[in-house]
Design an enzyme around this catalytic site. Structure first.
Site, short mmCIF file in Angstrom:
data_model
loop_
_atom_site.label_atom_id
_atom_site.label_comp_id
_atom_site.label_asym_id
_atom_site.label_seq_id
_atom_site.Cartn_x
_atom_site.Cartn_y
_atom_site.Cartn_z
CB CYS A 1 -3.57 -2.48 -15.64
SG CYS A 1 -4.01 -4.10 -14.89
CG HIS B 1 -2.00 -1.05 1.27
ND1 HIS B 1 -2.73 -1.64 2.32
CD2 HIS B 1 -2.76 -1.43 -0.09
CE1 HIS B 1 -3.72 -2.22 1.86
NE2 HIS B 1 -3.83 -1.96 0.61
#
Length: 556
Positions: free
Chosen positions: A486, A186
């Site tokens: 992606c 994250h």
């Protein structure tokens, strides 16, 4: 004396400044007993502290917006987990103080996650941060967090919680270095979104003395301790050169000989759109729709709410391409109304498309909402499924899209090695592929993407991973269809050239990376990219692959 250390570079740029350390974690509260008559008061204190921390996390998320908001809202939900709160109250009922009960309840939950093989290691770090915040509030001590400083500095931490990363002030925090974490954690993703140079997984980072001057190269992962004036000047000059190249590079993505490589943005919701537009994104290559579902883990969002959110993103790219990934729930994104709570290995269980096929009404509502959101707009809508394993998965998703009346291209994400190996079969059912390199690396190397100890296996330069990318791209070319990337691999400018050489037809990344990739692609011909790709695949390690590609593109 100047020394050089090496970690994993996760966010481009160079930072030179003095070291400042992250505030220390909350100390373990003493294990003292309380009288039975105090239990009610202590339970009330615990509930108030939990509610305050959850509200603070939500407020931070609202301020940060975008991907950070989704991460922080998930943390707020974690703080308010009813099972955790029930455990806290049980511990208080038998004599624990509020702070000790919180500490012990979170420790027990942490042990459960670790016992599941650390598939949820990223959530363990988030869990620790939530615990520390609640305990700090109960003890009345300052929250653990970034240091107070009037002068810019380089932040050093064992790991950075999303709540800290999301609100870093780039005018004060020149860059950051962590001892733990991985390239797809994250904090790494949020660092790229902020445009802050960052290096993770650097052994011994916390041993750097406060006030030591270091230079951080977020592209190479190098840390120069006590750099000399010559080194500082060289790094500063290189950074200035890169900045000038970025400013001069505009327009659609393409190689120097005109081979078009559309450069798209990864977005987590409407809040990410302005930065993508400003960076010149030619569309959206990955629209993560989880942000809508994280607001309430017990209920799916209404069709009306979904339509409004999707339309905001679609309207921002008239005539552009917007690729939407349907809900990817499970593993590190559990939802009470969808995902089982007792899976031994969540990352290998019912997640992504498997979850949606088990709950067809949730998929149907989302696809219907997408169809309605696109009505009357000139946007080129494409919709893809996460975690497609084989042709049967692809067919089930395409059938669901048709049944919902969706007028769009249907695609499949390649995140499981079987999908890359059998890409041509999958393309009989769908019209495009999109490579999610983060999960593809995780499943190829049996290396959890959140665990710093195995970060070398999460490196997208691993030749085995490049082989799988090549297989998927070759299959798409043979079928006359597109194959984009992606995953975070696309945000590495050098690797973007290699991916182009492997036959990838579009690249999608965080908005902050778009100028770097655009400028770098424009320096080389398609033939040079192909030679660099071949050299990287011929290597035996990630480092050798990067060096080989660099040598080809620099003309060595």
């Amino acid at each position: 004396m100047e020394t050089t250390l090496r970690g994993v570079g996760v966010s481009h740029g160079v930072a030179i400044g003095e070291v400042r350390h992250m505030g220390t974690a909350v100390l373990e509260p003493p294990a003292k007993q309380i009288p039975a008559e105090d239990a009610g008061r202590e339970q009330g204190r615990a509930r108030k502290a939990v509610e305050a921390v959850a509200a603070d996390l939500m407020a931070r998320g609202n301020l940060a917006g975008g991907e950070a908001q989704a991460v922080l809202e998930a943390q707020a939900m974690m703080a308010q987990d009813p099972e955790l709160m029930a455990d806290v109250e049980r511990r208080i009922a038998v004599g624990s103080t509020a702070e000790r009960a919180v500490y012990d309840a979170f420790a027990a939950y942490r042990a459960l996650l670790a016992g599941a093989g650390e598939y949820l290691a990223g959530r363990v770090a988030d869990l620790d941060d939530v615990r520390n915040r609640i305990v700090a509030r109960l003890l009345g001590v300052p929250m653990p967090g970034v240091p107070d400083s009037d002068e810019p500095y380089v932040l050093i931490a064992r790991d950075l919680a999303p709540a800290d990363t999301a609100l870093l002030d780039p005018t004060l925090v020149l860059g950051f270095v962590t001892e733990e974490g991985g390239p797809t954690s994250h904090s790494a993703i949020l660092a790229r979104a902020l445009g802050v140079p960052a290096v993770v997984a650097l052994p011994g980072a916390c041993e750097l003395s406060e006030g030591t001057v270091i230079a951080v190269d977020g592209s190479t992962g190098e840390i120069f301790v006590n750099p000399g004036e010559e080194k500082k000047a060289r790094l500063t000059a290189e950074a200035a050169e890169r900045k000038a190249a970025l400013a001069a590079s505009t327009g659609p993505g393409a190689t120097s000989d005109g081979h078009k490589v559309p450069l798209l943005a990864n977005v987590g919701g409407p809040a990410d759109v302005p930065a993508a537009v400003e960076a010149g994104a030619e569309g959206v290559g990955l629209f993560r729709t989880e942000f809508l579902f994280l607001d309430d883990s017990k209920n799916a969002p209404s069709e009306e709410k979904q339509v409004a959110a999707y339309r905001q993103v679609l309207e921002a790219f008239p005539e552009g391409r917007v690729v939407v990934r349907v809900l990817d729930a499970g593993a590190d994104k559990p939802l009470d109304f969808l995902t089982p709570a007792d899976e031994p290995n969540p990352a290998l269980g019912v997640r992504g498309l498997r979850t949606l096929l088990d709950h067809p009404e949730v998929l149907r509502t989302q696809l219907t909402a997408l169809a309605k959101a696109a009505e009357g707009l000139p946007v080129h809508l494409e919709v893809m499924a996460p975690m497609v394993a084989d042709r049967a998965d692809a067919k089930a998703f395409a059938d669901a899209c048709r049944e919902a009346g969706l007028r769009a291209k249907f695609g499949a994400m390649v995140e499981i090695p079987s999908a890359a190996l059998r890409a041509r079969s999958i393309l009989q059912e769908v019209e495009f592929l999109s490579l999610g390199t983060n999960d593809l690396a995780q499943y190829t190397f049996a290396a959890d993407r959140q665990v710093g100890a195995v970060s070398r296996l999460q490196d997208p330069w691993q030749p085995a991973l490049l082989d799988l990318v090549a297989l998927a791209a070759e299959a798409a070319k043979a079928e006359g269809k597109s194959c984009g990337v992606c995953g975070e691999a696309a945000s590495d400018p050098l690797l973007a050239c290699v991916l182009t050489g492997l036959g990838v037809t579009s690249l999608s990344m965080g908005a902050a990376s778009l100028p770097y990739v655009r400028a770098t692609l424009a320096k080389f011909t398609l033939a040079q990219c192909e030679r660099a790709a071949a050299a990287a695949r011929a290597a035996d390690s990630a480092e050798e692959a990067r060096n080989a590609a660099q040598a080809v593109l620099s003309g060595e």
